[in-house]
Design an enzyme around this catalytic site. Structure first.
Site, short mmCIF file in Angstrom:
data_model
loop_
_atom_site.label_atom_id
_atom_site.label_comp_id
_atom_site.label_asym_id
_atom_site.label_seq_id
_atom_site.Cartn_x
_atom_site.Cartn_y
_atom_site.Cartn_z
N LYS B 78 -29.70 13.07 41.24
CA LYS B 78 -29.00 11.78 41.19
C LYS B 78 -29.67 10.80 42.16
CE LYS B 78 -24.24 9.98 41.47
NZ LYS B 78 -22.83 10.31 41.76
N SER B 153 -19.52 8.88 38.25
CA SER B 153 -20.74 8.13 38.40
C SER B 153 -22.02 8.94 38.13
CB SER B 153 -20.83 7.57 39.81
OG SER B 153 -20.91 8.61 40.76
N SER B 177 -16.81 12.25 40.30
CA SER B 177 -18.11 11.80 39.78
C SER B 177 -19.06 12.89 39.32
CB SER B 177 -18.83 10.94 40.83
OG SER B 177 -18.30 9.64 40.85
#
Lengths: 94, 483
Positions: B78, B153, B177
């Site tokens: 990420k 997210s 997330s």
């Protein structure tokens, strides 16, 4: 309801410049969220300790030894503007 | 055989038997990326040349008999996790050109094992959002249905795993997330206990809630990843000094007699009927393989979202004060220092980030602190107590991960509060610090994945893996691929 003046004040505290249109929009959006958050008032929290940390660990210290850290040159590489080991910012003092 | 479709465990066996090489795996990964990435857009940065160099390194390691569990495995990271010298943007304009001068602890641990970095995945700017629509760069699509969001997210990481554009990925979870995108994309996502995995090098959003965790194709891979990234780190002062068990060995033990709690507060109005039915079937399945369902109550669940949006935004307003156009990233012009700060932040942050900084600044501002921040931290204590009491009666708690399957792109962007409420089942877990996993438990009639959340006691990831694996192996949802 967050008044426009309040939104402007918070924007100044947060160091974000906003257009009049953004202030209008944020006033209504933040008011909706603040109203929703207001439901917390339903709960009596007298004598409830606020959480400071979810896992019970205390102050964390390390030994006071000198260690290698990143060089000023490496730290300045990402700066938008720098010179001779310093960050450059707009003039502060006349 | 397309190697990008396999799991870490399957690839490990083939690599160690010298039947395949890391470069061959990478070839299949990149042919998948060439074919689908234009449509899905999982990544912000793809590190192809570097990947092939890492593959050669891994190959040498294997030749010399020095392999570790993740040697030669292509992973995605990420883009809020710092990788030294490799663009790390947090999906924000304000960090559009940031090259970290140091490596995060989690990726350092992966490097030591000679993993292969495929690229940095998309997210909602500063991990603030539930759909990746708040990314400065682009919106990621759900590989199961390109009109739908992948969740957020960590939507880029979940989509990349679901689309076989990597073998597994790292995400971060502040209010769901990792778990919510895993649920939307039909993959496995784990939020470890607060303090189990070092956050050194994770770009901070809400420091009392943030945790890094793996997103994988199955439960075994999740345990293999956690084995590598878990453990005390002196560079993170919230890291907890405990002995880390071998999570893989927890897998395969039966769940006979294990008590699973079903909290009534999670089966409420607003819960999609297909999600509700599917999760109830999953609970029946768990019972049929030996678990004992117990009705429990988590009475403060209805206050979790409100509590979260005070705690998380307050911490964010403080953490994000460092972006001032001086030390790194984007700088706008201004006639003096103050104007430069204010313009840089105005042009550097997106709408949602500004909204949250504003809300947090408001909650912490003079005269409101007791009414909001302190009140929220007190209710957080009550939420933690709910879990503590529940775990006196049960070994794990079972809930839906999200109240709905993946929603449509654009469906919730105009109403921030509706977007916040999509995290209603994941948020209390972060507030309490406990670990939880999301695993696939079925599909809607429209073929959208549904996720099952399994919550455990602090530092008891082993029980979570045990339940998750027993369920996973009793069904075959994990074998279905999006593409």
């Amino acid at each position: 309801m967050l008044r426009l003046e309040e939104v402007k004040h918070i924007a100044m505290l947060a160091r974000i410049s906003l257009t009049d249109q953004e202030i209008q929009k944020l006033s209504s959006q933040l008011s909706a969220v603040v109203e929703y958050i207001g439901k917390l008032k339903e709960i009596d929290t007298k004598d409830v300790e606020p959480t400071s940390h979810v896992i019970p660990i205390n102050n964390v210290f390390r030994d006071d030894n000198i260690r290698q850290s990143l060089s000023p040159q490496e730290m300045l590489k990402n700066a938008p503007d720098s010179n001779e080991g310093f960050f450059i910012v707009p003039k502060i003092i006349d | 055989m397309r190697l990008n479709k396999l799991t870490i465990k399957e690839l490990r066996r083939l690599l160690d038997k010298r039947e395949i090489t890391p470069t061959e795996i990478l070839n299949d990964i990149y042919s998948q990326i060439d074919r689908y990435e234009d449509k899905i857009k999982s990544y912000i940065t793809i590190t192809k040349d570097f990947s092939y160099k890492m593959a050669e390194d891994a190959e040498d390691h294997i030749k010399n008999g020095l392999m570790s569990p993740l040697t030669g495995i292509p992973l995605a990271i990420k883009d809020n996790i710092c990788t030294k010298g490799i663009l790390t943007t947090c999906a924000s304009r304000i960090l559009y050109n940031f090259l970290p001068p140091y490596e995060s602890t989690v990726t350092e641990k992966l490097l030591r094992q000679k993993y292969i970095l495929v690229g940095k995945t998309n997210l909602d700017e500063f991990a603030m959002g539930s759909s990746t629509e708040n990314s400065f760069f682009h919106t990621t699509k759900n590989p199961w249905n390109m009109q739908r969001v992948p969740g957020g997210s960590s939507g880029g990481s979940a989509a990349a795993v679901a689309a076989d554009e990597c073998i597994a990925a790292l995400g971060s979870d502040t209010g769901g997330s990792i778990r919510q995108p895993a649920s939307f994309c039909g993959v496995v996502g784990l939020k470890p206990t607060y303090g189990l995995v070092s956050r050194f090098g994770l770009i901070a959003f809400a420091s009392s809630l943030d945790q890094i965790g793996p997103i994988t194709k199955d439960v075994t891979d999740s345990a293999m990843m956690l084995n590598v990234i878990a453990g005390y780190d002196p560079l993170d002062s919230t890291s907890v000094p405990i002995d880390v068990p071998d999570y893989v060995s927890a897998i395969g033990r039966d769940i006979k007699g294990l008590k699973i709690g079903i909290p009534q507060e999670f089966f409420i109005e607003g819960l999609d009927i297909e999600v509700s039915n599917t999760v109830k079937e999953a609970i029946n399945k768990l019972e049929s393989i030996g678990a004992i369902p117990v009705d429990i109550s988590l009475p403060h669940t209805a206050y979790a979202v409100a509590t979260y949006y005070i705690v998380a935004t307050s911490e964010a307003s403080s953490n994000l004060s460092r972006y001032d156009g001086v030390k790194y990233g984007f700088r706008a012009s201004g006639k003096d220092l103050l104007e430069m700060y204010m313009n840089s932040r105005a042009q550097g942050f997106g709408d949602e980030v500004k909204r949250r900084i504003m809300l947090g600044t408001y909650a912490l501002s003079s005269g409101y602190y007791d009414a909001y921040y302190k009140k929220a931290q007190q209710i957080r204590t009550l939420i933690m107590q709910d879990f503590k009491m529940a775990f006196e009666k049960v070994d794990a708690i079972i809930t839906p991960t999200s109240p709905t399957p993946a929603f449509e792109i654009g469906e919730k962007t105009t109403d921030p509060l509706q977007m916040y409420l999509s995290d209603i089942f994941t948020i209390s877990v972060n507030l309490a610090g406990v670990p939880a996993i999301s695993i696939p438990c079925g599909f809607t009639q429209d073929n959208l994945p549904i996720g099952l959340q399994i919550i455990g006691r602090n530092f008891d990831e082993e029980t979570i893996f045990r339940v998750a694996y027993a369920y996973e192996q009793s069904m075959d949802f994990y074998k279905r691929r999006a593409i």
